[in-house]
Design a protein around this motif. Sequence first.
Motif, PDB file in Angstrom:
ATOM      1  N   LYS A 173       0.868  -1.184   0.000  1.00 31.76           N
ATOM      2  CA  LYS A 173       0.000   0.000   0.000  1.00 31.76           C
ATOM      3  C   LYS A 173       0.896   1.221   0.000  1.00 31.76           C
ATOM      4  O   LYS A 173       2.011   1.162   0.528  1.00 31.76           O
ATOM      5  CB  LYS A 173      -0.887   0.014   1.253  1.00 31.76           C
ATOM      6  N   PRO A 174       0.427   2.336  -0.554  1.00 30.42           N
ATOM      7  CA  PRO A 174       1.311   3.494  -0.627  1.00 30.42           C
ATOM      8  C   PRO A 174       1.586   4.090   0.756  1.00 30.42           C
ATOM      9  O   PRO A 174       0.701   4.137   1.603  1.00 30.42           O
ATOM     10  CB  PRO A 174       0.542   4.485  -1.502  1.00 30.42           C
ATOM     11  N   SER A 175       2.828   4.531   0.930  1.00 30.64           N
ATOM     12  CA  SER A 175       3.176   5.229   2.167  1.00 30.64           C
ATOM     13  C   SER A 175       2.845   6.711   1.994  1.00 30.64           C
ATOM     14  O   SER A 175       2.515   7.166   0.892  1.00 30.64           O
ATOM     15  CB  SER A 175       4.674   5.072   2.435  1.00 30.64           C
ATOM     16  N   GLU A 176       2.989   7.461   3.088  1.00 33.39           N
ATOM     17  CA  GLU A 176       2.773   8.915   3.007  1.00 33.39           C
ATOM     18  C   GLU A 176       3.684   9.523   1.935  1.00 33.39           C
ATOM     19  O   GLU A 176       3.269  10.374   1.144  1.00 33.39           O
ATOM     20  CB  GLU A 176       3.094   9.576   4.360  1.00 33.39           C
ATOM     21  N   ASP A 177       4.933   9.073   1.915  1.00 32.50           N
ATOM     22  CA  ASP A 177       5.890   9.604   0.942  1.00 32.50           C
ATOM     23  C   ASP A 177       5.489   9.248  -0.491  1.00 32.50           C
ATOM     24  O   ASP A 177       5.613  10.054  -1.405  1.00 32.50           O
ATOM     25  CB  ASP A 177       7.303   9.048   1.210  1.00 32.50           C
ATOM     26  N   ASP A 178       5.021   8.004  -0.672  1.00 30.00           N
ATOM     27  CA  ASP A 178       4.585   7.591  -2.014  1.00 30.00           C
ATOM     28  C   ASP A 178       3.453   8.497  -2.495  1.00 30.00           C
ATOM     29  O   ASP A 178       3.406   8.909  -3.656  1.00 30.00           O
ATOM     30  CB  ASP A 178       4.080   6.140  -2.013  1.00 30.00           C
ATOM     31  N   PRO A 183      -0.090  10.668  -6.046  1.00 30.37           N
ATOM     32  CA  PRO A 183      -1.201  10.828  -5.092  1.00 30.37           C
ATOM     33  C   PRO A 183      -2.424   9.960  -5.404  1.00 30.37           C
ATOM     34  O   PRO A 183      -3.509  10.463  -5.695  1.00 30.37           O
ATOM     35  CB  PRO A 183      -1.536  12.323  -5.222  1.00 30.37           C
ATOM     36  N   HIS A 184      -2.219   8.652  -5.362  1.00 36.23           N
ATOM     37  CA  HIS A 184      -3.320   7.732  -5.675  1.00 36.23           C
ATOM     38  C   HIS A 184      -3.307   6.577  -4.692  1.00 36.23           C
ATOM     39  O   HIS A 184      -2.278   5.919  -4.516  1.00 36.23           O
ATOM     40  CB  HIS A 184      -3.179   7.189  -7.101  1.00 36.23           C
ATOM     41  N   CYS A 185      -4.467   6.306  -4.079  1.00 30.15           N
ATOM     42  CA  CYS A 185      -4.558   5.197  -3.131  1.00 30.15           C
ATOM     43  C   CYS A 185      -4.811   3.900  -3.878  1.00 30.15           C
ATOM     44  O   CYS A 185      -5.746   3.815  -4.675  1.00 30.15           O
ATOM     45  CB  CYS A 185      -5.689   5.436  -2.139  1.00 30.15           C
ATOM     46  N   PHE A 186      -3.981   2.920  -3.590  1.00 31.41           N
ATOM     47  CA  PHE A 186      -4.137   1.623  -4.270  1.00 31.41           C
ATOM     48  C   PHE A 186      -3.819   0.507  -3.296  1.00 31.41           C
ATOM     49  O   PHE A 186      -3.169   0.712  -2.253  1.00 31.41           O
ATOM     50  CB  PHE A 186      -3.200   1.542  -5.486  1.00 31.41           C
ATOM     51  N   GLU A 187      -4.263  -0.678  -3.653  1.00 35.26           N
ATOM     52  CA  GLU A 187      -3.811  -1.901  -2.981  1.00 35.26           C
ATOM     53  C   GLU A 187      -3.214  -2.772  -4.058  1.00 35.26           C
ATOM     54  O   GLU A 187      -3.866  -3.050  -5.076  1.00 35.26           O
ATOM     55  CB  GLU A 187      -4.985  -2.630  -2.326  1.00 35.26           C
ATOM     56  N   PHE A 188      -2.003  -3.197  -3.857  1.00 38.27           N
ATOM     57  CA  PHE A 188      -1.300  -4.038  -4.826  1.00 38.27           C
ATOM     58  C   PHE A 188      -1.089  -5.390  -4.157  1.00 38.27           C
ATOM     59  O   PHE A 188      -0.330  -5.519  -3.207  1.00 38.27           O
ATOM     60  CB  PHE A 188       0.040  -3.386  -5.180  1.00 38.27           C
ATOM     61  N   ARG A 189      -1.807  -6.384  -4.656  1.00 36.78           N
ATOM     62  CA  ARG A 189      -1.667  -7.746  -4.111  1.00 36.78           C
ATOM     63  C   ARG A 189      -0.867  -8.587  -5.079  1.00 36.78           C
ATOM     64  O   ARG A 189      -1.127  -8.577  -6.286  1.00 36.78           O
ATOM     65  CB  ARG A 189      -3.042  -8.371  -3.899  1.00 36.78           C
ATOM     66  N   LEU A 190       0.086  -9.289  -4.546  1.00 39.03           N
ATOM     67  CA  LEU A 190       0.962 -10.104  -5.387  1.00 39.03           C
ATOM     68  C   LEU A 190       0.991 -11.520  -4.829  1.00 39.03           C
ATOM     69  O   LEU A 190       1.329 -11.724  -3.658  1.00 39.03           O
ATOM     70  CB  LEU A 190       2.377  -9.518  -5.362  1.00 39.03           C
ATOM     71  N   ARG A 191       0.579 -12.472  -5.642  1.00 39.42           N
ATOM     72  CA  ARG A 191       0.736 -13.881  -5.246  1.00 39.42           C
ATOM     73  C   ARG A 191       1.929 -14.477  -5.995  1.00 39.42           C
ATOM     74  O   ARG A 191       2.020 -14.364  -7.214  1.00 39.42           O
ATOM     75  CB  ARG A 191      -0.513 -14.691  -5.560  1.00 39.42           C
ATOM     76  N   VAL A 192       2.826 -15.083  -5.247  1.00 44.47           N
ATOM     77  CA  VAL A 192       3.975 -15.775  -5.835  1.00 44.47           C
ATOM     78  C   VAL A 192       3.792 -17.253  -5.551  1.00 44.47           C
ATOM     79  O   VAL A 192       3.639 -17.643  -4.396  1.00 44.47           O
ATOM     80  CB  VAL A 192       5.300 -15.302  -5.198  1.00 44.47           C
ATOM     81  N   SER A 193       3.796 -18.068  -6.600  1.00 44.11           N
ATOM     82  CA  SER A 193       3.548 -19.504  -6.418  1.00 44.11           C
ATOM     83  C   SER A 193       4.614 -20.322  -7.104  1.00 44.11           C
ATOM     84  O   SER A 193       5.097 -19.966  -8.179  1.00 44.11           O
ATOM     85  CB  SER A 193       2.204 -19.916  -7.048  1.00 44.11           C
TER      86      SER A 193
END
Length: 365
Positions: A173-178, A183-193
Amino acid sequence: MDFGDSVEEREQKIRNTPHCVPNMGHSMTVWDQRSELEFTKDWNGINHVTLKAPRGASTRTLAFSLLKLPSFSNIPLVYFDNASVSNPDLPLSERDDDSQHSEIIGSFFSEAIFKPAKAMRGGIPICFPQFGNCGSLEQHGFARNKTWSIDNDPPPLHPSDSHGKVSVDLLLKPSEDDLKCWPHCFEFRLRVSLAMDGDLTMISRIRNIDAKPFSFSFAYHTYLSVSDISEVRIEGLETLDYLDNLCQRERFTEQGDAITFESEVDRAYLGSPNVIAVFDHEKKQTFVIRKEGLPDVVVWNPWEKKSRTMVDFGDEEYKQMLCVDGAVIEKPITLRPGEEWTGRLELSAVPSTYCTDHLDHIGSM
Ligand SMILES: O=P(O)(O)OC[C@H]1O[C@@H](O)[C@H](O)[C@@H](O)[C@@H]1O
């Protein structure tokens, strides 16, 4: 370092996870998932994840760190089996049947720099939300330099993305600095299999949790380990248009039957098929890259002159590497509030004979 839970709590959850029973073709084997996922700290206090996929007497192992520095981005090596660990240089043809795979991903480079806030060269850094320097952000965006956490409760994926594989889910998730620079709120989910045959799958899901749309470009910046770059050929990109980074991103059309290498290459091939094959003639091994949601393919080798200018890269190491990235470059993805994008990459290393027999339709897929 934000792991969500402590390592101990996470391990407890994994102990409570039901065993999965993958389909192994002719036989069914109870696969005890409890021993296949490990969380450790190295002597630097850096957290590491190890995925182990047992197959017969051998085990395929994928280890990477959730470093603050290269975040998820370093996958040092895939050991496909014990034989290839002890004999990484043995040609495939000289290995027995159960060790017909060697490492599929480039290891760290000899001069790679382990320094906070900067990705370490190698593995599969994630380029997001910007690829390259075509925007206001740092080269290849900030995701590769961040701390990822373990995602304990990921939204479900298709069952075929779990069966017969050992997986870990990560979250960024973006930090304050990011947010200050993007300036966009996102959730980045990564599955590694990791599958029992050693195939590596990465599934990225990026969700807009903001009140306004945003756009991004993306790449799995995949460092492949090759025996000798002059002996490598890529199939699946012929006849495509590409943007040449060595000519101010001018657009050309690929003329050759296959891509081979005799000087620096830095191109983004546009609108490619979903299966690309990278043949390593000396090793008699082929990397098969299957991708979805990633229309473009970046091909990069710095060659001799540029290698000398790269402080974290040996002068001769360009001979043993090649980046072939599944990417979104020409037409950035735009997500409206609540929308989610998925980009999936599967990487296999197979004996080239297998590839010739089974993938003669590469490029038409
Ligand atoms: O050194 P970095 O930031 O990891 O980037 C390496 C290369 O990554 C490639 O994907 C780019 O096309 C190149 O232009 C770039 O030089």
